[in-house]
Design an enzyme around this catalytic site. Structure first.
Site, PDB file in Angstrom:
ATOM      1  N   HIS A  62     -41.357 -16.605  -8.696  1.00 50.65           N
ATOM      2  CA  HIS A  62     -40.281 -17.645  -8.488  1.00 50.65           C
ATOM      3  C   HIS A  62     -39.225 -17.350  -7.167  1.00 50.65           C
ATOM      4  O   HIS A  62     -39.132 -16.369  -6.655  1.00 50.65           O
ATOM      5  CB  HIS A  62     -39.543 -17.890  -9.893  1.00 50.65           C
ATOM      6  N   ASP A  66     -34.087 -11.875  -5.764  1.00 53.73           N
ATOM      7  CA  ASP A  66     -34.363 -10.362  -5.996  1.00 53.73           C
ATOM      8  C   ASP A  66     -35.923 -10.386  -6.202  1.00 53.73           C
ATOM      9  O   ASP A  66     -36.308  -9.234  -6.494  1.00 53.73           O
ATOM     10  CB  ASP A  66     -33.883 -10.126  -7.260  1.00 53.73           C
ATOM     11  N   HIS A  67     -36.605 -11.533  -5.915  1.00 49.36           N
ATOM     12  CA  HIS A  67     -38.226 -11.554  -6.172  1.00 49.36           C
ATOM     13  C   HIS A  67     -38.731 -11.968  -4.808  1.00 49.36           C
ATOM     14  O   HIS A  67     -40.034 -12.024  -4.617  1.00 49.36           O
ATOM     15  CB  HIS A  67     -38.659 -12.530  -7.172  1.00 49.36           C
ATOM     16  N   HIS A 143     -37.916 -19.800 -17.399  1.00 45.31           N
ATOM     17  CA  HIS A 143     -36.589 -19.189 -16.866  1.00 45.31           C
ATOM     18  C   HIS A 143     -35.887 -20.301 -16.212  1.00 45.31           C
ATOM     19  O   HIS A 143     -36.070 -21.376 -16.647  1.00 45.31           O
ATOM     20  CB  HIS A 143     -37.183 -18.192 -15.675  1.00 45.31           C
ATOM     21  N   ASP A 213     -39.526 -12.729 -14.794  1.00 44.58           N
ATOM     22  CA  ASP A 213     -38.197 -13.472 -15.437  1.00 44.58           C
ATOM     23  C   ASP A 213     -38.672 -14.628 -16.609  1.00 44.58           C
ATOM     24  O   ASP A 213     -39.383 -15.507 -16.201  1.00 44.58           O
ATOM     25  CB  ASP A 213     -37.243 -13.972 -14.435  1.00 44.58           C
ATOM     26  N   HIS A 271     -37.353  -4.629 -14.517  1.00 42.84           N
ATOM     27  CA  HIS A 271     -36.397  -5.739 -14.251  1.00 42.84           C
ATOM     28  C   HIS A 271     -35.172  -5.501 -14.848  1.00 42.84           C
ATOM     29  O   HIS A 271     -34.542  -6.223 -15.420  1.00 42.84           O
ATOM     30  CB  HIS A 271     -36.909  -6.918 -14.618  1.00 42.84           C
TER      31      HIS A 271
END
Length: 313
Positions: A62, A66-67, A143, A213, A271
């Site tokens: 997504h 942070d991804h 999410h 997430d 995570h």
């Protein structure tokens, strides 16, 4: 070894001095897949001697920073290292626009093509990649924005031919592949020899599921049922269950409940919120539900061989 997972980053939104943001490299039969690409991904690729030029497929769950914020650096380094082969990126279409904007800032044009594959994040189990050995499916998570999980499976392997029987029956070489695929064999006298007498069971086909997430999502259980290795986010412990719910994340215990219900071989949690300096309480919490739980840490490796999962901390 059939499947090997290397953790490049295991932190949530804010990295720490010893935990970069989410990123993993999965090796399935020498096919290398990058799953998410948080900050620090290419640094740990160098640290753990992973040749990024062997990565041809990148899966981004997504479009939260942070991804994916490590991706521009990876693309730039691939270019400086002389990459010429196509690179496939599987993500929500919003990322395509962002990456193209980053590429426009590079001094030199890319020497390779980027092929984008759109993930919607709102379908059921969807095939997004396939070759002669491996399939990759995406599936929706829940999410704050569209988010996908990924399921990697080896295709069924060939059965093992009994060498002594093959010699005794004088089975031609050209017919052996069909027998390994399940066919019976008819000899020169017209006698049919059933496949069950000629072969033994194939090696185990390994599988890995990545659940980034998400809230605790029970409908995902049937998609990941029986996988050898499951990565499931565990941003918080039960001490912050309300925070987890409000932020559309899971607790370590909830991750373990999904693993147990799906009858997976081994669970890897990650995570983590940076509020958890010590991961042991999260691990203990998960193991009260699912004993085969392990913590993702930068540099950790998890391997699946035949029917056994090895490695981890």
């Amino acid at each position: 070894m059939s499947l090997s997972l290397k953790i490049l980053g295991c932190s949530s939104a804010t990295p720490t001095p010893d935990r970069y943001s989410t990123a993993q490299v999965l090796n399935v039969l020498e096919r290398f897949f990058l799953i998410d690409c948080g900050e620090g991904a290419q640094i740990n690729m160098r640290r753990y001697k992973i040749n990024m030029l062997r990565i041809n497929h990148i899966f981004i769950s997504h479009v939260h920073g942070d991804h994916f914020l490590g991706l521009p650096g990876v693309l730039s380094s691939m270019n400086m290292q002389g990459r010429t082969s196509d690179l496939h990126i599987y993500s929500h279409e919003k990322l395509h626009t962002l990456i193209n904007a980053f590429i426009d800032t590079f001094d030199a044009p890319l020497g390779y093509n980027i092929i984008y594959h759109k993930l919607s994040g709102d379908n059921g189990l969807s095939l997004i990649y396939e070759d002669d050995k491996v399939t990759v499916h995406s599936f929706p998570l829940r999410h704050r924005i569209p988010t996908c999980g990924f399921l990697f499976r080896e295709k069924p392997k060939l059965r093992h031919l009994n060498g002594e029987m093959a010699k005794e029956l004088n089975i031609p070489i050209y017919k052996r592949i069909n027998i390994k695929q399940g066919e019976d064999f008819t000899d020169a006298d017209g006698i049919v020899h059933p496949n069950s007498e000629l072969t033994t069971e194939p090696d185990h086909s390994c599988s890995y599921a990545f659940m980034s997430d998400t809230v605790k999502l029970t409908k995902a259980i049937h998609w990941i049922e029986g996988v050898d290795l499951l990565y499931h986010e565990a941003t918080y412990g039960e001490d912050n269950k309300k925070r987890a719910r409000d932020n559309h994340h899971s607790t370590a215990k909830q991750a373990a409940e999904i693993a147990k219900a799906a009858n997976v071989g081994k669970l890897v949690i990650g995570h983590y919120s940076n509020r958890y300096k010590d991961l042991q309480p999260l691990l203990d919490e998960a193991r009260t539900v699912f004993a085969e739980t392990y913590t993702a840490k930068d540099g950790a490796t998890f391997e699946v061989k035949d029917t056994a999962v090895e490695g981890g901390i």
